[in-house]
Design an enzyme around this catalytic site. Structure first.
Site, PDB file in Angstrom:
ATOM      1  N   HIS A 147       0.774  -1.493   0.524  1.00  9.82           N
ATOM      2  CA  HIS A 147       0.077   0.261  -0.128  1.00  9.82           C
ATOM      3  C   HIS A 147       0.991   1.090   0.077  1.00  9.82           C
ATOM      4  O   HIS A 147       0.543   2.441   0.780  1.00  9.82           O
ATOM      5  CB  HIS A 147      -0.761   0.227   1.953  1.00  9.82           C
ATOM      6  N   GLU A 240     -13.178   1.621  -4.882  1.00 10.19           N
ATOM      7  CA  GLU A 240     -13.994   2.841  -4.637  1.00 10.19           C
ATOM      8  C   GLU A 240     -13.033   4.039  -5.650  1.00 10.19           C
ATOM      9  O   GLU A 240     -12.284   4.112  -6.175  1.00 10.19           O
ATOM     10  CB  GLU A 240     -13.992   4.103  -3.552  1.00 10.19           C
ATOM     11  N   TYR A 250     -12.439  10.956   3.439  1.00  9.29           N
ATOM     12  CA  TYR A 250     -13.127   9.540   2.992  1.00  9.29           C
ATOM     13  C   TYR A 250     -12.772   8.661   3.251  1.00  9.29           C
ATOM     14  O   TYR A 250     -13.485   7.646   2.855  1.00  9.29           O
ATOM     15  CB  TYR A 250     -11.761   9.219   1.535  1.00  9.29           C
ATOM     16  N   TYR A 261      -9.536  -9.634   4.180  1.00  8.92           N
ATOM     17  CA  TYR A 261      -9.843 -10.997   2.741  1.00  8.92           C
ATOM     18  C   TYR A 261     -10.371 -12.298   3.944  1.00  8.92           C
ATOM     19  O   TYR A 261     -10.656 -13.083   3.341  1.00  8.92           O
ATOM     20  CB  TYR A 261      -8.637 -11.371   2.438  1.00  8.92           C
TER      21      TYR A 261
END
Length: 374
Positions: A147, A240, A250, A261
């Site tokens: 990430h 998104e 957000y 997961y």
């Protein structure tokens, strides 16, 4: 303005869309043998494009001539997991300055890493990136390989936006004293603009523009609204599209349409939406694993006007979205018959769609619509 158009699509609909779209385009492989390419930036005046490889190489590509040897002067990258050399973007004044911006994963002293951004001057012979200067470092460095985000977008007004992942450390996306899970805004020299929303606020990083982001993989300026758009991985479900506005939250991980997961709920989540946070402009209930994004605003193919193209890593497709103001709908999926992970999509100066596939033998595809595309 708030964007609350939310579409929840089922996997069967995705499959039908992909099948409907696969035969609607013509595809030419214009470059192969690319080792996990990540991003593409077109040079002016027909000089080809720059391509990043996640392993740390920056290449110069020219159609019908192929790719160069690796360009010298690229910073050392942390090429582990999802980390490595990431986005490439030309400075708005490239024709004069020849500045090329790069984002990449950078190692810290404790074995973890974070996203860094800087620029250098591309030599006239395209062989060297000189005097590379790092102007931004994601702090603290928390990633063990996940990430990073790293997408770059200039807004045409002298500002650079950088989309940053939360390094798989969920709650950091809500922490204003950290640069994980944020969109940051800098000047085109890498400085903090004085009108950023958190400048001068105790306990907050002044670079931050928006927050509550999980793992952004696409970033582009909407050419019709002039707003910044972002595509973002959810966990299991809940990919998104967001439109990051000044100072807004957000939601991640407090609000999400996805689960872990493992199938268990996200521990911090309060629901799919939450007061005080912004709902997504569009959400996929079943995650295609979205990647790079590009708006089509060329004249070459009228059938693609007002379309948004988004890559999909898991679903091995490019998603075709229709954009009508704040209303976003999915129209088709293309390239799914090739079975390749789509990492980046760009509109070339010739109006064709160029697509990078994220494979050990990755390809650069040149894509055009067939008559009757819909």
């Amino acid at each position: 303005m708030r964007y609350a158009t939310v579409a929840l699509l089922l996997g069967t609909l995705f499959t039908a869309a992909a099948q409907a779209g696969e035969q609607q385009v013509d595809v030419e492989v214009v470059q192969d043998k690319l080792d996990h390419p990540w991003s593409l930036a077109f040079l002016p005046d027909g000089q080809g494009a720059l391509i990043t490889l996640r392993g740390g190489e920056l290449l110069h590509w020219v159609e019908n001539k192929g790719v160069s040897a690796p360009i010298a002067g690229v910073p050392k990258v942390w090429a582990r997991g999802q980390g490595g050399l990431l986005d490439v973007a030309l400075a708005p004044d490239f024709s004069r300055s020849r500045r090329v911006w790069l984002s990449y994963a950078e190692a810290g002293p404790d074995g973890k890493a974070g996203t860094a951004v800087g620029y250098g001057r591309l030599s006239d012979d395209m062989r060297t990136l000189a005097d590379f200067k790092v102007v931004f470092r994601q702090m603290p460095k928390l990633s063990t390989g996940n990430h990073f985000g790293g997408r770059l977008a200039f807004d045409g007004k002298g500002y650079l936006f950088i989309a940053l992942g939360e390094n798989n450390q969920r709650i950091t996306a809500q922490a204003l004293d950290k640069l994980q899970g944020k969109v940051v805004r800098l000047t085109d020299r890498g400085e903090v603009p004085p009108d950023n929303p958190f400048v001068g606020k105790a306990g907050a990083r002044p670079e931050i523009w928006a927050y509550g982001i999980r793992n952004p993989q696409g970033l582009a300026m909407n050419p019709w609204s002039h707003a910044l758009w972002l595509s973002e991985h959810g966990p299991r479900g809940g990919d998104e599209i967001n439109i990051p506005e000044k100072g807004r939250n957000y939601g991640w991980p407090l609000a999400t349409h996805g689960v872990n997961y493992s199938g268990l709920a996200i521990p911090e989540a309060k629901g799919e939406t939450l007061a005080g946070t912004e709902p997504p402009a569009f959400v996929w209930k079943v995650s295609p694993a979205v990647s790079g994004m590009a708006f089509y605003n060329a004249r070459t193919f009228p059938a693609w006007q007002h379309k948004l193209f988004i890559g999909a890593l898991k679903d091995n497709t490019a998603i075709v979205m229709n954009v009508d103001g704040s209303r976003i709908t999915e129209e088709a999926r293309i390239l799914g018959d090739r079975g390749q992970r789509i990492r980046d999509v760009r509109v070339g100066p010739d109006g064709y769609l160029y697509v990078l596939t994220d494979e050990s033998d990755g390809e650069l595809l040149k894509v055009s619509p067939r008559p009757g595309f819909r």
